[in-house]
Design a protein around this motif. Structure first.
Motif, short mmCIF file in Angstrom:
data_model
loop_
_atom_site.label_atom_id
_atom_site.label_comp_id
_atom_site.label_asym_id
_atom_site.label_seq_id
_atom_site.Cartn_x
_atom_site.Cartn_y
_atom_site.Cartn_z
N GLU A 190 0.84 -1.21 0.00
CA GLU A 190 0.00 0.00 0.00
C GLU A 190 0.87 1.26 0.00
O GLU A 190 0.69 2.17 -0.80
CB GLU A 190 -0.88 -0.03 1.25
N ILE A 191 1.85 1.27 0.92
CA ILE A 191 2.74 2.42 1.02
C ILE A 191 3.57 2.57 -0.26
O ILE A 191 3.85 3.68 -0.71
CB ILE A 191 3.65 2.28 2.26
N GLY A 193 2.54 2.09 -3.08
CA GLY A 193 1.67 2.52 -4.17
C GLY A 193 1.28 1.40 -5.11
O GLY A 193 1.09 1.63 -6.31
N ALA B 50 1.64 7.19 8.51
CA ALA B 50 1.89 6.44 7.28
C ALA B 50 0.68 6.43 6.36
O ALA B 50 0.82 6.26 5.15
CB ALA B 50 2.27 4.99 7.63
N LEU B 52 -1.87 4.29 7.13
CA LEU B 52 -2.42 2.93 7.26
C LEU B 52 -3.60 2.90 8.22
O LEU B 52 -4.35 1.94 8.25
CB LEU B 52 -1.33 1.97 7.74
N ALA B 72 -1.76 6.48 1.50
CA ALA B 72 -0.38 6.22 1.92
C ALA B 72 0.61 6.39 0.77
O ALA B 72 1.67 6.98 0.93
CB ALA B 72 -0.28 4.81 2.50
N ALA B 73 0.22 5.88 -0.39
CA ALA B 73 1.15 5.86 -1.52
C ALA B 73 1.55 7.26 -1.95
O ALA B 73 2.63 7.46 -2.50
CB ALA B 73 0.52 5.12 -2.69
#
Lengths: 297, 360
Positions: A190-191, A193, B50, B52, B72-73
């Motif tokens: 998720e982080i 992307g 973050a 999340l 988050a991205a």
């Protein structure tokens, strides 16, 4: 040797019921059927040795044998992937963390328990009949339905739909598999992307591959063995026009309707070989797409 | 690099409140450590930064932009997880490249960044291995590598060293410090280990029950803990805490073991207080105030020793220092405390400073 048995006595004790059942009830008929496959046997007079005649007839002259193979392979090719897709889709929905997951799990599993029963097969006939629920529903939209089961070109699909509806047991296995994928892999993705489809194809599916493989093999074997629902829905004959002539239905008719027990035994052994070969192919290809977390190097 | 501004932040799960009304500014390029006991909300806070975890209330800004609803991205940050969260079916190289490929980055650039990170972290020989073929320390390096290839403006670490053995933890701590010095990016680091917090942080945030107890440099927290909780939490071995009675009228403190005395600072309320003294500040022999005690236990650590002394009231005082190992259990000793080493906390556990210092 004595020490070996003394040490493992408890294990063998627990195995005893199965061992007794296997040797008394299963092994005898299995070996007998292998022998009977080489005979002509009508269950009244003694079996008569005919060598490879049954197998020769099967492959060279029996058109219904080939029809049965066609029906069964069509069914396996459609029902297995669709059932697995259905099972995985529902498992992923349930994995999202619904509140009453236990209840939903039970509800979704229910068709799998009922599905193999005679009652459901009869219900299916009624639903897809010319005056069935399906056509009544279609009539709401002004569509004139056909007799789905009595039309040879559509009858197999009613069986496929029934198979899809019984997605319970692969779903439970998928659900357990999904639960074992660590949450933080998705959080990391998720982080980073990673889009949802990419998460599914690059993380979920590869990590689920052992479970997919397990379900696939189990469901292929299951699908080849489909009998009672096909038997009921086709009135026990494989009708209409042999479009529901599942291999097992054909085998049953040869054995218990026409009393060609020798020929039916030969049919049974051919089915065993087919299932074995396809399972072997599945295992052989698995090393290219199944990744095991705890694989030894 | 990025600065963060957190205003009135809250996190609630139904009726349960984990974090309530939290304000915090994180400076551009600082190494901020969130520390506290389990359940204090430090990981939740990190996960809210973050993206999340959803933010229940308040605002979170990165570089002046409110990012509450930014996924988050798109917050331009990397996170290192306690479990490493490496993709088990991918090689180290693919693990490092995966996030970059999401960005549709040119292949040559991906290659360059992966190679750079691998070189910096000395994991080049491991690039074609799968995570299961790596040791804990190597996995940790790959996890850090996956964070740095993205060259984000903000790094988040969620207890990254907790799964390592003690020796490796010390080594990785040094490497993290070196990484920070090289990148000079803003880093937010969650730990329950106060040694990690003390050694790595530019500033430490001590959290308890979803609230900030104190924010400051490691030195500030050690030398001027704002309350009893911080005093007890920061510092190893743990600070000595002596319960005392207050005589507000006479402006004196009564200790069962050390008698009546005046300190530099005196609470202005209540009838009880707590005096804290770091173990290394306790004197063997007379101090500004003294008491008699009996040695209970000596722990010899090599360069130094810990000596536990039972006082007549039943309280135990801990000494920490070099050359103490000649003491034997059962031995009678005189112990002394100096006023300058005393931290005074009022009946609510809040620090009381000398009038002079408070005015300054």
């Amino acid at each position: 040797m004595r020490r070996f048995f003394r040490r493992n006595a408890a294990g063998y004790l627990f195995l005893t019921p199965w061992l007794v059942g296997f040797f008394l009830l299963a092994l005898g008929p299995i070996l007998a059927s292998l022998y009977l496959g080489f005979t002509r046997y009508d269950m009244v007079s003694d079996p008569r040795w005919v060598g490879l005649d049954n197998y020769r007839y099967m492959f060279e002259r029996d058109r219904r044998f080939w029809k049965a193979l066609e029906v069964t392979f069509t069914y396996v090719a459609l029902a297995v992937p669709l059932r697995l897709a259905m099972a995985l889709a529902v498992a992923m929905l349930l994995d999202k963390g619904l509140r009453s997951i236990g209840m939903y799990r039970a509800i979704f599993y229910l068709p799998s328990i009922l599905g193999a029963s005679i009652a459901i097969a009869i219900l299916w006939r009624a639903m897809f009949g010319i005056d069935g629920v399906v056509n009544q529903f279609l009539a709401l939209f002004g569509i004139q339905g056909i007799g789905w089961i009595t039309t040879p070109s559509t009858s197999i699909y009613t069986m496929v739909v029934l198979a899809m509806w019984q997605f319970g047991s692969p779903m439970l296995i998928f659900l357990a598999g999904l639960r074992s994928i660590p949450r933080d892999l998705y959080e990391a993705a998720e982080i980073d992307g990673t889009s949802r489809p990419r998460q599914f194809f690059r993380i979920t599916l590869p990590l689920l591959a052992p479970v997919v493989f397990f379900n696939l093999v189990l469901q292929i074997i299951e699908a080849f063995k489909t009998f009672s629902s096909a038997f009921i829905i086709s009135n026990g004959t494989g009708a209409p026009a042999d479009s529901l002539l599942f291999y097992t239905v054909y085998l049953f008719n040869e054995a218990f309707r026409f009393f060609r027990m020798g020929y039916a035994s030969a049919l049974a052994w051919v089915l065993l070989v087919i299932i074995a070969v396809i399972t072997a192919i599945a295992f052989a290809t698995s090393k290219y797409w199944v990744h095991y977390e705890n694989e030894r190097d | 690099m990025a600065g963060l501004s957190i205003r009135n932040l809250a996190k609630r799960y139904g009726a349960v409140s984990v974090i309530e009304g939290l304000d915090l500014d994180i400076h551009d390029g600082e190494f901020l450590v969130l520390v506290g006991p389990s359940g204090c909300g430090k990981s939740t806070l990190l996960r809210m930064i973050a993206g999340l975890e959803e933010i229940s209330d308040g605002t979170l800004s990165i570089d002046g932009q409110i990012v509450n609803d930014v996924p988050a991205a798109r917050r331009d940050l990397s996170m290192v997880f306690q479990s490493y969260a490496l993709y088990p079916h991918m090689t180290v190289r693919k693990n490092l490249a995966f996030g970059l490929q999401n960005l549709k980055m040119p292949r040559a650039e991906v290659q360059r960044r992966v190679d750079d990170a691998a070189r910096a972290l000395q994991i080049e020989p491991l690039l074609d291995r799968k995570p299961r073929q790596l040791s804990g320390g190597q996995k940790q390096r790959v996890a850090i590598g996956r964070a740095i290839v993205r060259e984000p403006k903000l790094f988040l670490f969620d207890e990254p060293l907790s799964n390592l053995d003690a020796e490796l933890r010390v080594q990785m701590r040094v490497e993290l410090a070196a990484l920070y010095n090289r990148l000079k990016a803003t880093m937010i680091y969650v730990t329950h280990d106060q040694v990690e917090a003390m050694t790595l942080a530019s500033r430490i945030v001590v959290l308890r029950g979803g609230k900030i107890e104190q924010v400051g440099t490691p030195h500030e927290l050690y030398t001027r803990p704002a309350n009893l909780f911080v005093a007890g939490f920061i510092g190893s071995p743990k600070i000595n805490m002596l319960p005392v009675n207050l005589d507000l009228a006479a402006g004196r403190i009564h200790s069962a073991d050390f008698g009546a005395f005046r300190t530099i600072a005196l609470p202005d309320k209540g009838s009880t207080a707590t005096i804290c003294v770091r173990p290394e500040a306790v004197k063997l022999g007379a101090g500004d105030v003294s008491a008699q005690g009996k040695v209970r236990l000596v722990e010899y650590l090599g360069s130094e020793s810990l000596v536990y002394v039972d006082l007549p009231s039943g309280e135990t005082l801990l000494f920490h220092g070099a050359g103490l190992d000649s003491h034997k259990p059962g031995e009678d000793v005189t112990v002394g405390l100096n006023f300058a080493d005393m931290h005074v906390f009022d009946c609510d556990g809040q620090r009381v400073d000398a009038a002079l210092e408070q005015a300054a």
